[in-house]
Scaffold this active site. Structure first.
Site, mmCIF file in Angstrom:
data_model
loop_
_atom_site.group_PDB
_atom_site.id
_atom_site.type_symbol
_atom_site.label_atom_id
_atom_site.label_comp_id
_atom_site.label_asym_id
_atom_site.label_seq_id
_atom_site.Cartn_x
_atom_site.Cartn_y
_atom_site.Cartn_z
ATOM 1 N N ALA A 30 26.697 -31.009 -23.266
ATOM 2 C CA ALA A 30 27.052 -32.173 -22.513
ATOM 3 C C ALA A 30 28.800 -31.651 -22.174
ATOM 4 O O ALA A 30 29.127 -32.468 -21.414
ATOM 5 C CB ALA A 30 27.146 -33.303 -23.933
ATOM 6 N N SER A 78 13.909 6.029 -4.187
ATOM 7 C CA SER A 78 12.302 4.874 -4.686
ATOM 8 C C SER A 78 12.671 6.210 -5.984
ATOM 9 O O SER A 78 13.644 7.537 -5.707
ATOM 10 C CB SER A 78 11.244 5.322 -3.292
ATOM 11 O OG SER A 78 11.322 4.499 -2.325
ATOM 12 N N LYS A 109 10.816 -0.674 -16.742
ATOM 13 C CA LYS A 109 10.266 -1.035 -15.242
ATOM 14 C C LYS A 109 10.261 -2.388 -14.954
ATOM 15 O O LYS A 109 8.521 -2.819 -14.548
ATOM 16 C CB LYS A 109 9.304 0.048 -14.481
ATOM 17 C CG LYS A 109 9.757 -0.068 -13.260
ATOM 18 C CD LYS A 109 8.616 1.326 -12.369
ATOM 19 C CE LYS A 109 8.794 1.248 -11.177
ATOM 20 N NZ LYS A 109 8.730 -0.374 -10.087
ATOM 21 N N GLU A 164 17.123 -5.110 -10.762
ATOM 22 C CA GLU A 164 15.983 -6.006 -10.654
ATOM 23 C C GLU A 164 15.879 -7.316 -10.651
ATOM 24 O O GLU A 164 16.503 -7.494 -11.782
ATOM 25 C CB GLU A 164 15.270 -5.080 -10.884
ATOM 26 C CG GLU A 164 13.769 -5.383 -10.415
ATOM 27 C CD GLU A 164 13.071 -4.152 -9.088
ATOM 28 O OE1 GLU A 164 12.424 -4.644 -8.966
ATOM 29 O OE2 GLU A 164 14.667 -3.507 -9.125
ATOM 30 N N LYS A 302 4.116 4.789 -14.646
ATOM 31 C CA LYS A 302 3.520 3.387 -14.273
ATOM 32 C C LYS A 302 1.929 3.392 -15.050
ATOM 33 O O LYS A 302 1.511 4.277 -15.389
ATOM 34 C CB LYS A 302 2.603 3.690 -13.019
ATOM 35 C CG LYS A 302 3.984 3.936 -11.787
ATOM 36 C CD LYS A 302 4.784 2.563 -11.376
ATOM 37 C CE LYS A 302 3.974 1.666 -10.795
ATOM 38 N NZ LYS A 302 4.069 1.631 -9.875
ATOM 39 N N CYS A 395 -24.867 -18.020 7.322
ATOM 40 C CA CYS A 395 -23.926 -18.029 6.656
ATOM 41 C C CYS A 395 -22.843 -19.421 5.764
ATOM 42 O O CYS A 395 -24.358 -20.557 5.756
ATOM 43 C CB CYS A 395 -22.831 -18.735 7.911
ATOM 44 S SG CYS A 395 -21.358 -19.482 7.483
ATOM 45 N N CYS A 413 -20.128 -14.329 10.529
ATOM 46 C CA CYS A 413 -20.791 -15.185 11.058
ATOM 47 C C CYS A 413 -19.621 -15.344 12.458
ATOM 48 O O CYS A 413 -18.312 -15.138 12.285
ATOM 49 C CB CYS A 413 -19.869 -16.840 10.299
ATOM 50 S SG CYS A 413 -20.456 -18.274 10.924
#
Length: 652
Positions: A30, A78, A109, A164, A302, A395, A413
């Protein structure tokens, strides 16, 4: 008055830092709101006294014309990836062979978008995307709307920091719920949502989407000695820095850290996809240097994709806009990377055959790229069925016979009247990279199709607000908004229309190349294979696909219908002669034009050789100002940039 405004700005920025960066607010919401409203009132009364670091800049409301390219002073590299302990040990051995006493810093990461911020005399001057590492996009106005990014530092420093930008998981869920209610396509994951938000032209949308950041590097020269010292300094300057990190010389301790983070990963408030390990000493970093692509002093571990067992209950065969029929597995629900997964892609019929996947099998499910759930393989020891997977011959949408071409892995199709293909084609036509009709997502297209209000893309332009009011969930305001979005799309440059037509092998990039060469879709439609194939070396496969499409009578009829509705069929940025009157000039449009639509003014300027950008800088050669021109005009005048009016543009 100026003193009071500066006092308010300083106070509000300090309170924002306490709230967003330090998570330790010293005043109530507030009290903050009261001071903020006072500042807004004073700035409205004294616009000439508005400060560059005023928190009111974060609110949004500015609509950008586009993003200028930005040349990074310090390249963004990179990182080399590692997927095993062995690869980390090899990295450690390589570093320790030269620097036996080196220690490392390991940090999370963050799965977001790299951004670079440059401050001059402590004031935020440029925010840019990573781009290709050398050249990114100038997104300064958007990063100003991110609450935890300081607009002004406590010290008058010239500094460039890297970090990031990400979307917290809770905010991602909120946005997707809202998009679902609005009939818009949901974002696939927080990273995609963050990327889309950073490239928004409407800064109000950026402000509403509550992006957040973690910073990890001072790119400009620093007197600090270690990476850990840099992070401490960056935090002291008011940037958000992830507190979870360790400094150690032991790869065993780093591996323990990685395992602990991996266990906690699904419970974090944001997405991560690994752990970054950096040599802590900046002097050793400088000695180790870089390869062409990556620093020799850092490596990114990773996390492997999480895998879970699930039972394959059934398979849905879905028809895409090009007629490809894709199998999707219905599974017993499993928790995977923080979400409940009950459906996963089976890719195509050849994949099913190769993996010998059957209904009732226990299968291994994972998220490809931590995004798309997919079936990886069968747990053969738990197989209970001997029956092969039934593969459809017709289909599932229109009942036409399916074909399996020798050079393709999928069923297809080829019925152009197939309802599923038409619906998917409509969704594609309205999508962001095509005609960009905001509010016409999959659920709205489904409702329009079911109500038989649209059967082809041209029907979209025959709709009015009353048509939308027939659909569930639409009120007068939302109906008018969608109608306005449809009308606005008529003015798109024709490469967006060409891409929206969904011609096989013709993506967004190829569409632009073709329209740059031919100028109009009509010219392209009448061109021969050789002429099309010669454009930027596109080749005969693309050329023949385009010719086959436009050779069909329904394609010619569609173009005539679109033209009759006033849809633009011309490229609005055609190549011009080197001696054109504005050749090589950078021009900014601002204010309200009385006689020209903004797209028309932009097209005319580009036809005269100008590069039209969205922001005024020292590189700007000319500003064309209409009525009610605001800060862009003021900045141009302060920089001594030539200013022209609409009458001048009309006379050219």
């Amino acid at each position: 008055m100026e003193k009071r405004m500066k006092e308010l700005v300083d106070k509000l920025n300090q309170y924002a830092k306490e709230y967003y960066t330090e998570d330790n607010p010293s005043v109530s919401d507030a009290e903050y709101d009261k001071l903020y409203r006072e500042l807004v009132t004073l700035e409205a009364e004294h616009p000439e006294l508005v400060q560059a670091d005023s928190p009111t800049h974060r609110v949004g409301g500015l609509v950008l014309d586009g993003f200028e390219k930005y040349q990074h002073e310090y390249p963004l590299y990179s990182l080399q990836d590692a997927f095993s302990r062995e690869e980390l040990d090899a990295f450690d051995k390589r570093v320790k062979s030269e620097f036996p006493n080196a220690d490392y810093m390991a940090e999370l990461k963050i799965d977001g978008l790299s951004i670079s911020l440059t401050y001059v005399d402590g004031i935020l001057q440029v925010g840019a995307t990573r781009g290709d590492g050398s050249v990114g996009e100038n997104i300064t106005e958007n990063v100003k709307r991110i609450s935890d990014i300081p607009l002004k530092l406590d010290q008058p420093l010239n500094i460039t920091v890297r970090g990031e930008c990400y979307l917290p998981r809770a905010e991602f869920e909120r946005i997707n719920t809202q998009r679902q209610e609005n009939g818009e396509a949901e974002f696939a994951n927080p990273r995609n949502a963050a990327a889309g938000t950073l490239r928004q032209l409407d800064t109000k949308v950026v402000a509403e989407r509550r992006l957040a950041t973690f910073f990890y590097q001072e790119a400009s020269p620093t007197e600090r000695l270690t990476q850990n010292d840099v992070l401490n300094e960056v935090a002291e300057l008011g940037f958000s820095v992830n507190p979870r990190r360790i400094v150690t010389s032991s790869m065993d301790e780093i591996w323990d850290f990685i395992q602990a983070v991996g266990q906690d990963r699904d419970h974090l408030a944001y997405d991560i996809d690994g752990v970054v390990i950096k040599v802590n000493s900046l002097a050793i970093q400088e000695e180790l240097g870089f390869t062409v692509k990556a620093p020799r002093w850092a490596i990114a571990y990773k996390f492997p994709a999480e895998e879970k067992e699930a039972k394959l209950l059934s398979v849905d065969w879905q028809v895409g806009r090009t007629g490809v029929v894709t199998p999707t597995a219905n599974l017993t629900p499993v928790q995977l990377a923080g979400t409940t997964v009950s459906r996963a892609t089976l890719h195509n019929v050849d994949y099913i055959t190769e993996k010998d996947i059957r209904i009732g099998d226990t299968v291994i499910v994972y998220k490809a790229g931590d995004i798309i759930p997919a079936v990886l393989r069968v747990v053969e020891s738990k197989r209970t069925t001997q029956e092969a997977m039934p593969v459809p011959s017709q289909c599932p949408s229109c009942g036409s016979g399916l074909l399996h071409f020798e050079d393709e892995v999928a069923l297809r199709c080829i019925n152009p009247s197939c309802p599923a293909q038409i619906k998917e084609g409509l969704i594609h036509f309205a999508s962001r990279d095509a005609m960009n009709i905001s509010g016409m997502g999959p659920s709205v297209v489904e409702k329009l199709f079911k109500a038989e209000l649209v059967k082809e893309v041209a029907d979209i332009y025959g709709l009015n607000s009353q048509d939308f009011l027939q659909l569930e969930g639409f009120k007068e305001k939302s109906a008018e908004k969608l109608y306005a979005a449809i009308q606005a799309s008529k003015e798109n440059s024709a490469e967006k229309l060409l891409y929206g037509l969904g011609i096989r092998h013709v993506g967004a990039k190829v569409s632009k190349q073709l329209l740059e060469s031919f100028g109009t879709i009509k010219e392209l439609a009448s061109a021969d294979v050789q002429a099309i194939a010669a454009v930027d070396g596109l080749g005969e496969v693309i050329a023949k696909s385009i010719q086959r499409y436009f050779a069909k009578e329904e394609a010619q009829v569609l173009l005539k219908e679109l033209e009759s509705y006033g849809v633009n069929l011309s490229y609005l940025g055609q190549k011009v002669a080197d001696d054109a009157i504005l050749s090589g000039k950078t021009v900014v449009l601002t204010g309200k034009l009385e006689h020209l639509k903004r797209s028309e003014a932009k097209a005319k300027l580009e036809a005269l050789g100008a590069k039209v950008t969205g922001s005024v800088s020292k590189k700007t050669d000319l500003v064309v100002a209409g009525s009610d021109a605001g800060s862009k005009l003021e900045k141009a005048q302060s920089l001594g940039i030539e200013v022209k009016d609409e009458a001048w543009l009309l006379d050219l």
